[in-house]
Design a protein around this motif. Structure first.
Motif, PDB file in Angstrom:
ATOM      1  N   LEU A 103      -1.131   1.439  -7.414  1.00  0.00           N
ATOM      2  CA  LEU A 103      -2.224   1.889  -7.156  1.00  0.00           C
ATOM      3  C   LEU A 103      -2.472   3.378  -7.651  1.00  0.00           C
ATOM      4  CD1 LEU A 103      -2.757   1.276  -3.449  1.00  0.00           C
ATOM      5  CD2 LEU A 103      -4.085   0.289  -5.373  1.00  0.00           C
ATOM      6  N   SER A 104      -3.402   3.473  -8.582  1.00  0.00           N
ATOM      7  CA  SER A 104      -3.672   5.012  -9.213  1.00  0.00           C
ATOM      8  C   SER A 104      -3.871   5.958  -8.016  1.00  0.00           C
ATOM      9  CB  SER A 104      -4.849   5.111 -10.274  1.00  0.00           C
ATOM     10  OG  SER A 104      -5.946   4.804  -9.782  1.00  0.00           O
ATOM     11  N   GLY A 105      -3.382   7.208  -8.336  1.00  0.00           N
ATOM     12  CA  GLY A 105      -3.666   8.489  -7.320  1.00  0.00           C
ATOM     13  C   GLY A 105      -2.396   8.483  -6.258  1.00  0.00           C
ATOM     14  N   PRO A 106      -2.746   9.632  -5.629  1.00  0.00           N
ATOM     15  CA  PRO A 106      -1.584  10.011  -4.974  1.00  0.00           C
ATOM     16  C   PRO A 106      -1.405   9.108  -3.557  1.00  0.00           C
ATOM     17  CG  PRO A 106      -3.742  11.223  -4.194  1.00  0.00           C
ATOM     18  CD  PRO A 106      -4.163  10.419  -5.580  1.00  0.00           C
ATOM     19  N   ALA A 107      -0.182   8.915  -3.221  1.00  0.00           N
ATOM     20  CA  ALA A 107       0.182   8.209  -2.222  1.00  0.00           C
ATOM     21  C   ALA A 107      -0.635   8.439  -0.805  1.00  0.00           C
ATOM     22  CB  ALA A 107       1.707   8.405  -1.646  1.00  0.00           C
ATOM     23  N   ASP A 108      -1.281   7.357  -0.305  1.00  0.00           N
ATOM     24  CA  ASP A 108      -2.133   7.373   0.863  1.00  0.00           C
ATOM     25  C   ASP A 108      -1.678   6.409   1.715  1.00  0.00           C
ATOM     26  OD1 ASP A 108      -4.417   6.844   2.555  1.00  0.00           O
ATOM     27  OD2 ASP A 108      -5.677   7.057   1.026  1.00  0.00           O
ATOM     28  N   PRO A 109      -1.121   6.620   2.787  1.00  0.00           N
ATOM     29  CA  PRO A 109      -0.446   5.704   3.913  1.00  0.00           C
ATOM     30  C   PRO A 109      -1.547   4.773   4.589  1.00  0.00           C
ATOM     31  CG  PRO A 109       0.341   7.942   4.510  1.00  0.00           C
ATOM     32  CD  PRO A 109      -0.475   8.029   3.333  1.00  0.00           C
ATOM     33  N   LEU A 110      -2.785   5.202   4.607  1.00  0.00           N
ATOM     34  CA  LEU A 110      -4.071   4.387   5.241  1.00  0.00           C
ATOM     35  C   LEU A 110      -4.424   3.268   4.147  1.00  0.00           C
ATOM     36  CD1 LEU A 110      -6.004   7.055   7.169  1.00  0.00           C
ATOM     37  CD2 LEU A 110      -4.523   5.357   8.047  1.00  0.00           C
ATOM     38  N   LEU A 111      -4.383   3.727   3.095  1.00  0.00           N
ATOM     39  CA  LEU A 111      -4.672   2.796   1.920  1.00  0.00           C
ATOM     40  C   LEU A 111      -3.679   1.852   1.692  1.00  0.00           C
ATOM     41  CD1 LEU A 111      -6.658   1.894  -0.502  1.00  0.00           C
ATOM     42  CD2 LEU A 111      -5.586   3.593  -1.945  1.00  0.00           C
ATOM     43  N   THR A 112      -2.514   2.173   1.676  1.00  0.00           N
ATOM     44  CA  THR A 112      -1.291   1.494   1.578  1.00  0.00           C
ATOM     45  C   THR A 112      -1.408   0.187   2.668  1.00  0.00           C
ATOM     46  OG1 THR A 112       0.181   2.968   0.919  1.00  0.00           O
ATOM     47  CG2 THR A 112       0.966   1.219   1.649  1.00  0.00           C
ATOM     48  N   ARG A 113      -1.701   0.542   4.031  1.00  0.00           N
ATOM     49  CA  ARG A 113      -1.550  -0.312   5.134  1.00  0.00           C
ATOM     50  C   ARG A 113      -2.847  -1.386   4.715  1.00  0.00           C
ATOM     51  NH1 ARG A 113       1.959  -2.376   7.896  1.00  0.00           N
ATOM     52  NH2 ARG A 113       0.910  -4.220   7.223  1.00  0.00           N
ATOM     53  N   ARG A 114      -3.860  -0.672   4.527  1.00  0.00           N
ATOM     54  CA  ARG A 114      -5.326  -1.370   4.442  1.00  0.00           C
ATOM     55  C   ARG A 114      -5.179  -2.395   3.132  1.00  0.00           C
ATOM     56  NH1 ARG A 114     -11.111   0.991   3.161  1.00  0.00           N
ATOM     57  NH2 ARG A 114     -12.221  -1.102   3.418  1.00  0.00           N
ATOM     58  N   ALA A 115      -4.506  -2.132   2.073  1.00  0.00           N
ATOM     59  CA  ALA A 115      -4.254  -2.815   1.049  1.00  0.00           C
ATOM     60  C   ALA A 115      -3.216  -3.961   1.390  1.00  0.00           C
ATOM     61  CB  ALA A 115      -3.838  -2.225  -0.265  1.00  0.00           C
ATOM     62  N   GLN A 126       2.004 -18.817   3.476  1.00  0.00           N
ATOM     63  CA  GLN A 126       2.203 -18.771   4.771  1.00  0.00           C
ATOM     64  C   GLN A 126       2.626 -17.237   5.114  1.00  0.00           C
ATOM     65  OE1 GLN A 126       2.052 -20.961   7.224  1.00  0.00           O
ATOM     66  NE2 GLN A 126       1.299 -22.293   5.669  1.00  0.00           N
ATOM     67  N   PRO A 127       1.897 -16.398   5.825  1.00  0.00           N
ATOM     68  CA  PRO A 127       2.072 -15.046   6.058  1.00  0.00           C
ATOM     69  C   PRO A 127       3.609 -14.563   6.530  1.00  0.00           C
ATOM     70  CG  PRO A 127       1.069 -16.179   8.144  1.00  0.00           C
ATOM     71  CD  PRO A 127       1.195 -17.161   7.054  1.00  0.00           C
ATOM     72  N   GLN A 128       4.337 -15.294   7.039  1.00  0.00           N
ATOM     73  CA  GLN A 128       5.529 -14.847   7.496  1.00  0.00           C
ATOM     74  C   GLN A 128       6.673 -14.702   6.056  1.00  0.00           C
ATOM     75  OE1 GLN A 128       4.460 -17.756   8.619  1.00  0.00           O
ATOM     76  NE2 GLN A 128       5.796 -19.359   8.219  1.00  0.00           N
ATOM     77  N   VAL A 129       6.069 -15.385   5.071  1.00  0.00           N
ATOM     78  CA  VAL A 129       6.903 -15.188   3.837  1.00  0.00           C
ATOM     79  C   VAL A 129       6.294 -14.348   2.673  1.00  0.00           C
ATOM     80  CG1 VAL A 129       8.456 -17.126   4.216  1.00  0.00           C
ATOM     81  CG2 VAL A 129       6.247 -17.387   2.977  1.00  0.00           C
ATOM     82  N   ILE A 130       4.991 -13.631   3.067  1.00  0.00           N
ATOM     83  CA  ILE A 130       4.551 -12.914   1.920  1.00  0.00           C
ATOM     84  C   ILE A 130       4.913 -11.638   1.965  1.00  0.00           C
ATOM     85  CG2 ILE A 130       2.153 -11.902   1.284  1.00  0.00           C
ATOM     86  CD1 ILE A 130       0.905 -14.183   2.893  1.00  0.00           C
ATOM     87  N   ALA A 131       5.683 -11.200   0.751  1.00  0.00           N
ATOM     88  CA  ALA A 131       6.327  -9.885   1.045  1.00  0.00           C
ATOM     89  C   ALA A 131       5.212  -8.872   0.038  1.00  0.00           C
ATOM     90  CB  ALA A 131       7.569  -9.891   0.306  1.00  0.00           C
ATOM     91  N   VAL A 132       5.212  -7.520   0.429  1.00  0.00           N
ATOM     92  CA  VAL A 132       4.245  -6.740  -0.447  1.00  0.00           C
ATOM     93  C   VAL A 132       5.066  -5.537  -0.667  1.00  0.00           C
ATOM     94  CG1 VAL A 132       1.912  -5.717  -0.603  1.00  0.00           C
ATOM     95  CG2 VAL A 132       2.210  -7.731   0.581  1.00  0.00           C
ATOM     96  N   THR A 133       5.074  -4.932  -2.115  1.00  0.00           N
ATOM     97  CA  THR A 133       5.376  -3.667  -2.296  1.00  0.00           C
ATOM     98  C   THR A 133       4.256  -2.806  -3.047  1.00  0.00           C
ATOM     99  OG1 THR A 133       6.486  -4.350  -4.399  1.00  0.00           O
ATOM    100  CG2 THR A 133       7.808  -4.466  -2.666  1.00  0.00           C
ATOM    101  N   VAL A 134       4.248  -1.581  -2.517  1.00  0.00           N
ATOM    102  CA  VAL A 134       3.167  -0.660  -3.200  1.00  0.00           C
ATOM    103  C   VAL A 134       3.667   0.542  -3.697  1.00  0.00           C
ATOM    104  CG1 VAL A 134       1.066   0.527  -2.455  1.00  0.00           C
ATOM    105  CG2 VAL A 134       1.772  -1.526  -1.297  1.00  0.00           C
ATOM    106  N   GLN A 135       3.391   0.627  -4.991  1.00  0.00           N
ATOM    107  CA  GLN A 135       3.654   2.211  -5.580  1.00  0.00           C
ATOM    108  C   GLN A 135       2.213   2.910  -6.043  1.00  0.00           C
ATOM    109  OE1 GLN A 135       6.489   0.304  -8.659  1.00  0.00           O
ATOM    110  NE2 GLN A 135       7.832   1.668  -7.582  1.00  0.00           N
TER     111      GLN A 135
END
Length: 132
Positions: free
Chosen positions: A8-20, A35-44
């Protein structure tokens, strides 16, 4: 499966991270049938002045952008499902992270089952063990 890597562009935003993360997991489940239990997400986050489109920084353009790469097992999703996923991700990100530059990418990586997996087992192995 799958793994989602989101820039994501811009400064780190914990609320945006959680929402995304929540939105992407829901879209991945609903449109790609994962299946939701095997969906892994990384955000930078990448600063707007370090993200360029057409030689201009997002800071100069006054826009935001994202780049999403999702790895799924090859042949588990149709072209229509992947096209829907791309559309819905772009729309969701525009709503959450707008104004959004059109040149924001989504890449669905179709990984071969014998070369992709988690927990030390390939997806091919899991498929064979399931007896499908």
């Amino acid at each position: 499966m799958p793994h989602i890597a989101l820039l994501l562009s811009g400064p780190a935003d914990p609320l945006l991270t959680r929402r995304a993360v929540d939105t992407l997991a829901a879209l991945t489940q609903a449109t790609l049938g994962k299946q939701p239990q095997v969906i892994a997400v990384t955000v930078q986050y990448i600063p707007d002045d370090a993200w360029f489109v057409g030689g201009q920084s997002l800071a100069t353009l006054g826009l935001h952008a994202f780049n999403l790469e999702i790895s799924v097992t090859d042949e588990t999703n149709t072209k229509a499902e992947k096209a829907r996923f791309l559309r819905e991700v772009h729309a969701a990100m525009a709503q959450m992270h707008g104004p959004l530059h059109e040149v924001s990418y989504v890449h669905v990586v179709d990984a071969r089952a014998a070369a992709y997996g988690y927990g030390g087992k390939t997806q091919e192995h899991r498929h064979q063990q399931a007896g499908v």
